[in-house]
Design an enzyme around this catalytic site. Structure first.
Site, mmCIF file in Angstrom:
data_model
loop_
_atom_site.group_PDB
_atom_site.id
_atom_site.type_symbol
_atom_site.label_atom_id
_atom_site.label_comp_id
_atom_site.label_asym_id
_atom_site.label_seq_id
_atom_site.Cartn_x
_atom_site.Cartn_y
_atom_site.Cartn_z
ATOM 1 N N ARG A 230 -2.432 -1.949 -3.676
ATOM 2 C CA ARG A 230 -3.671 -1.138 -3.434
ATOM 3 C C ARG A 230 -3.489 0.161 -4.322
ATOM 4 N NH1 ARG A 230 -4.782 3.250 0.801
ATOM 5 N NH2 ARG A 230 -7.027 3.620 0.397
ATOM 6 N N HIS B 202 -12.951 3.540 -0.652
ATOM 7 C CA HIS B 202 -12.924 2.510 0.477
ATOM 8 C C HIS B 202 -13.589 1.178 -0.393
ATOM 9 C CE1 HIS B 202 -13.110 5.416 4.013
ATOM 10 N NE2 HIS B 202 -12.035 4.981 3.770
ATOM 11 N N GLY C 81 -13.612 5.646 10.042
ATOM 12 C CA GLY C 81 -12.236 5.504 10.562
ATOM 13 C C GLY C 81 -11.677 7.260 10.213
ATOM 14 N N ASN D 112 0.901 -1.095 -0.059
ATOM 15 C CA ASN D 112 0.028 -0.049 -0.015
ATOM 16 C C ASN D 112 0.741 1.007 -0.099
ATOM 17 O OD1 ASN D 112 -1.878 2.022 0.636
ATOM 18 N ND2 ASN D 112 -2.572 1.084 2.305
ATOM 19 N N GLY E 2 -15.737 2.524 13.777
ATOM 20 C CA GLY E 2 -16.707 1.454 13.529
ATOM 21 C C GLY E 2 -16.495 0.137 14.460
ATOM 22 N N GLU F 214 -8.694 -5.040 4.256
ATOM 23 C CA GLU F 214 -8.263 -4.610 2.969
ATOM 24 C C GLU F 214 -6.999 -5.523 2.256
ATOM 25 O OE1 GLU F 214 -9.178 -0.369 2.361
ATOM 26 O OE2 GLU F 214 -8.888 -0.599 4.580
ATOM 27 N N ARG G 214 -11.214 15.853 7.324
ATOM 28 C CA ARG G 214 -11.889 16.293 5.985
ATOM 29 C C ARG G 214 -13.403 16.760 6.253
ATOM 30 N NH1 ARG G 214 -10.665 10.710 2.659
ATOM 31 N NH2 ARG G 214 -9.138 10.187 4.550
HETATM 32 P P1 AMP Z 1 -8.951 3.814 11.118
HETATM 33 O O1 AMP Z 1 -8.499 4.994 9.986
HETATM 34 O O2 AMP Z 1 -9.890 3.063 10.332
HETATM 35 O O3 AMP Z 1 -7.351 3.459 11.303
HETATM 36 O O4 AMP Z 1 -9.567 4.806 12.079
HETATM 37 C C1 AMP Z 1 -8.947 5.682 12.816
HETATM 38 C C2 AMP Z 1 -9.849 6.278 13.809
HETATM 39 O O5 AMP Z 1 -10.418 5.112 14.844
HETATM 40 C C3 AMP Z 1 -9.309 7.289 14.850
HETATM 41 O O6 AMP Z 1 -10.162 8.412 14.740
HETATM 42 C C4 AMP Z 1 -9.409 6.699 16.375
HETATM 43 O O7 AMP Z 1 -9.624 7.586 17.164
HETATM 44 C C5 AMP Z 1 -10.608 5.926 16.081
HETATM 45 N N1 AMP Z 1 -10.528 4.683 17.306
HETATM 46 C C6 AMP Z 1 -9.823 3.554 17.334
HETATM 47 N N2 AMP Z 1 -10.105 2.900 18.371
HETATM 48 C C7 AMP Z 1 -10.947 3.552 18.946
HETATM 49 C C8 AMP Z 1 -11.665 3.395 20.401
HETATM 50 N N3 AMP Z 1 -11.776 2.430 21.080
HETATM 51 N N4 AMP Z 1 -12.813 4.282 20.429
HETATM 52 C C9 AMP Z 1 -13.150 5.377 19.902
HETATM 53 N N5 AMP Z 1 -12.572 5.453 18.465
HETATM 54 C C10 AMP Z 1 -11.384 4.878 18.380
#
Ligand code: AMP
Length: 399
Positions: free
Chosen positions: A90, A180, A210, A7, A333, A385, A241
């Site tokens: 990717r 995504h 995320g 990636n 999520g 992914e 964003r």
């Molecule tokens: P990603 O881009 O999919 O890696 O997601 C990152 C986001 O997930 C960030 O905003 C993190 O704060 C959120 N995140 C990860 N773990 C938690 C958690 N236990 N509770 C709330 N948000 C989380």
């Protein structure tokens, strides 16, 4: 059979080495700060870790280091690159040129590079990485590209067209592409399997939340609409964003601040969303904590995110004339019971009922969180992914 998944970004090259016999990760890491100085973080499945400063003037040196760390020294997991059956990459933007994963040729790399106008941050970096990879990895190792946009190529024109003059679509290729896609495809298929149903019989709303977030309506296994658009800026608010904004507000703000189009794009991509609204940061955990401590702007961010998720669930249930299941994936999520609880509350009209106590205990694992009498099933489905890229790569080289 071992597959290397890559990636590549403009200054980083994340990788995973996957054993396709049991789909386990043998090693993973990141060659970071390419073109700046260089840093390698490498981890093997048996717990060895390497963290070192390197010299990565370009992606080529990063690939050379990747080969070195996989085949020698402390982080060694294979004897030579000959043990790798293929490399899967990717790619962010495949536009309407690519509706599925393909084997890499020089023409394919050229085409990906040509699409860079539609994804300035990503596609040129992908092309550089593909060329670098070809120059470092043995020529007999096939390479495959998997596009983030491909899954959304099934959207009908009524969903992907904008209300701009038609020539802008014909001449400038301005339309909704959606992103995504690799994640939405993986999790929606995993959910159908978990429910013991054929994807063809399901209407799913997939919420990938995320740092970047998008929500997709998946009808009979196909994406029929999604919240991200021409670029990954549209839809729900994200870490930095803005998500959807009235276009007139964009031109108004740019005019008032004296921004060029590039500066305005930077403003909306990097300084808005959770960060710009709260003034605290882009990380959802920091926002949730500040909201708990009574910070009104952080609370506003939480409320906006929840409200937007609910609005899109409503919109996509209407688009599909129903919804059988809603899934949550991505860092937020999968891990934030708070966001899932808020998004699934006050949704009785849709027949959505979750088990609040159970929901609080679920982090990063496949689990149904709706109650037995909920009309719509609600699930947490971890995304992967890299594994989908590896599976597509395997499928293409096996043909
Ligand atoms: P990603 O881009 O999919 O890696 O997601 C990152 C986001 O997930 C960030 O905003 C993190 O704060 C959120 N995140 C990860 N773990 C938690 C958690 N236990 N509770 C709330 N948000 C989380």
């Amino acid at each position: 059979m071992i597959i290397l998944v890559v990636n590549a970004g403009s200054s980083s090259l994340k990788y995973q080495l996957i054993n396709m016999e049991d789909e386990s990760v043998i090693a993973k890491g990141n060659c970071d700060r390419i073109g700046i100085d260089g840093h390698l973080a490498h981890k093997t499945s048996d717990g060895r870790k390497i963290d070192e400063d390197c010299n990565f003037p370009t992606h080529t040196e990063a690939f050379m280091k990747l080969v070195e760390v996989l085949t020698s020294g402390e982080g060694k997991v294979i004897d030579s690159m000959d043990e790798i059956s293929a490399v899967g990459h990717r790619i962010v933007q495949g536009a309407d040129v690519f509706d599925k994963s393909v084997l890499v040729t020089d023409e394919i790399i050229e085409k990906i590079d040509e699409l860079r106008e539609l994804a300035p941050v990503h596609n040129h970096a992908h092309a550089l990485a593909l060329r670098a990879c070809k120059s470092v990895i043995p020529a007999n190792v096939p390479q495959v590209v998997v596009f983030d946009t491909a899954f959304h190529q099934t959207m009908p024109p009524k969903a992907f067209m904008f209300g701009l003059p038609y020539e802008d679509y014909e001449n400038l290729h301005v339309r909704k592409y959606g992103f995504h896609g690799t994640s939405h495809r993986f999790v929606s298929a995993a959910l159908a399997e978990a429910m013991g149903k054929d994807a063809k019989d399901l209407k799913i709303i997939s919420c990938h939340l995320g740092n970047g977030s998008s929500i997709t309506a998946v009808n009979a296994g196909k994406s029929v609409d999604t919240t991200m658009g021409f670029t990954p800026l549209d839809g729900v608010i994200m870490g930095t964003r803005s998500g959807a904004v009235d276009p007139s507000a964009v031109t108004f703000v740019a005019d008032k601040h004296g921004f060029t189009p590039a500066q305005m794009s930077d403003y909306m991509n990097k300084k808005s969303g959770f960060l710009g609204l709260s003034g605290i940061g882009s990380d959802n955990r920091d926002i949730q904590e500040a909201a708990l401590n009574g910070n009104a702007k952080a609370q506003l961010v939480c409320d906006m995110l929840t409200y937007e998720i609910q609005k899109y669930i409503g919109a996509f249930a209407a688009a599909m004339n129903g919804v059988d299941a809603i899934l949550f994936t991505g860092g937020i999520g999968e891990n934030s019971w708070e966001v899932r609880e808020a998004a699934c509350s006050n949704m009785e009209y849709f027949g959505i009922k979750i088990d609040y106590a159970l929901n609080k205990t679920i982090r990063g694992k496949l689990q149904k969180i709706s109650t037995p009498d909920s009309k719509v099933e609600v699930w947490v489905v971890p995304t992967n992914e890299e594994l989908l890229i590896a599976r597509d790569t395997l499928a293409l080289i096996s043909k």
